[in-house]
Enzyme design. Structure first.
Site, PDB file in Angstrom:
ATOM      1  N   CYS A 169       9.259   8.143   5.968  1.00 27.68           N
ATOM      2  CA  CYS A 169       9.504   7.980   4.592  1.00 27.68           C
ATOM      3  C   CYS A 169       9.349   9.545   3.971  1.00 27.68           C
ATOM      4  O   CYS A 169       9.329   9.557   2.790  1.00 27.68           O
ATOM      5  CB  CYS A 169       8.516   7.026   3.973  1.00 27.68           C
ATOM      6  SG  CYS A 169       6.860   7.620   4.021  1.00 27.68           S
ATOM      7  N   CYS A 202       0.943   5.454   7.473  1.00 28.10           N
ATOM      8  CA  CYS A 202       1.460   6.054   6.275  1.00 28.10           C
ATOM      9  C   CYS A 202       1.300   4.937   5.032  1.00 28.10           C
ATOM     10  O   CYS A 202       1.731   3.967   5.290  1.00 28.10           O
ATOM     11  CB  CYS A 202       2.842   6.423   6.584  1.00 28.10           C
ATOM     12  SG  CYS A 202       3.534   6.840   4.806  1.00 28.10           S
ATOM     13  N   CYS A 259       5.327  12.302   7.295  1.00 23.67           N
ATOM     14  CA  CYS A 259       5.753  11.025   7.835  1.00 23.67           C
ATOM     15  C   CYS A 259       7.222  10.915   8.187  1.00 23.67           C
ATOM     16  O   CYS A 259       7.916  11.349   7.306  1.00 23.67           O
ATOM     17  CB  CYS A 259       5.472   9.682   6.983  1.00 23.67           C
ATOM     18  SG  CYS A 259       6.043   8.102   7.509  1.00 23.67           S
ATOM     19  N   CYS A 319      -5.763  11.831  15.975  1.00 18.82           N
ATOM     20  CA  CYS A 319      -5.023  11.903  16.930  1.00 18.82           C
ATOM     21  C   CYS A 319      -3.594  11.234  16.730  1.00 18.82           C
ATOM     22  O   CYS A 319      -3.191   9.946  16.901  1.00 18.82           O
ATOM     23  CB  CYS A 319      -5.678  11.417  18.102  1.00 18.82           C
ATOM     24  SG  CYS A 319      -4.630  11.754  19.959  1.00 18.82           S
ATOM     25  N   CYS A 358       5.166   3.640   3.628  1.00 18.20           N
ATOM     26  CA  CYS A 358       5.874   2.762   4.488  1.00 18.20           C
ATOM     27  C   CYS A 358       5.005   2.076   5.337  1.00 18.20           C
ATOM     28  O   CYS A 358       5.656   1.127   6.023  1.00 18.20           O
ATOM     29  CB  CYS A 358       6.978   3.920   5.203  1.00 18.20           C
ATOM     30  SG  CYS A 358       6.391   4.876   6.473  1.00 18.20           S
TER      31      CYS A 358
END
Length: 166
Positions: free
Chosen positions: A78, A123, A75, A146, A126
């Site tokens: 984070c 995610c 991510c 995607c 976060c």
């Protein structure tokens, strides 16, 4: 009788309020929460637009779409590991696509931005919006995650993963 334009504006306003309320309650559930100003100091404006305003980058604009080396996609907000590069494939859509995330890395919700329901994924640490999952991917899962490239960072195999942001 209500005009179509008035009805559509009312519906859009209601959906916007519902989305803000959902985002506010969801933000409290994530381990990593920061103010808009704090996130903007850490990530690019385009990453913020995708991750926290649920934007979409232009198809074909991410260098990560062509990334083929072994490694891990994390991510961009984070640093939570999200995908193993071994699960990436060329979907022909113009966005990095994966057939499977790392276990426990993603959460999902239903998104009505295109009027019809889609499964949005984010995610788990976060809440950063990553993309949408579709049922048109390769086996063994048949799924296509995607992803917006700007919402990810790539860490080549053999390189230490970045420290998780708190």
């Amino acid at each position: 009788m209500m005009k179509k334009r008035t009805l559509l504006k009312s519906l859009a306003g209601w959906l916007g309020v519902a989305a803000l309320a959902e985002r506010a309650s969801a933000a409290a559930a994530f381990a990593v929460t920061k103010s808009e100003a704090q996130w903007r100091k850490l990530i690019s404006a385009s990453a913020y637009d995708v991750l926290f305003d649920h934007g979409t980058e232009r198809a074909g604009s991410s260098a990560l779409n062509a990334e083929k080396r072994p490694g891990t996609f994390v991510c961009a907000a984070c640093n939570q590991p999200l995908f193993d590069a071994a699960h990436k494939y060329e979907s022909g859509t113009g966005w990095p696509s994966f057939w499977q995330p790392l276990a426990g890395a993603l959460g999902t919700s239903t998104d009505f931005k295109m009027i019809y329901p889609r499964t949005e994924y984010h995610c788990v640490r976060c809440g950063g919006h990553q993309g949408h999952v579709f049922k048109d991917g390769p086996q063994p899962t048949g799924l296509r995650y995607c992803n917006n490239g700007v919402a990810l960072a790539f860490v080549p195999k053999g390189t230490a993963l970045p420290t998780l942001r708190t």
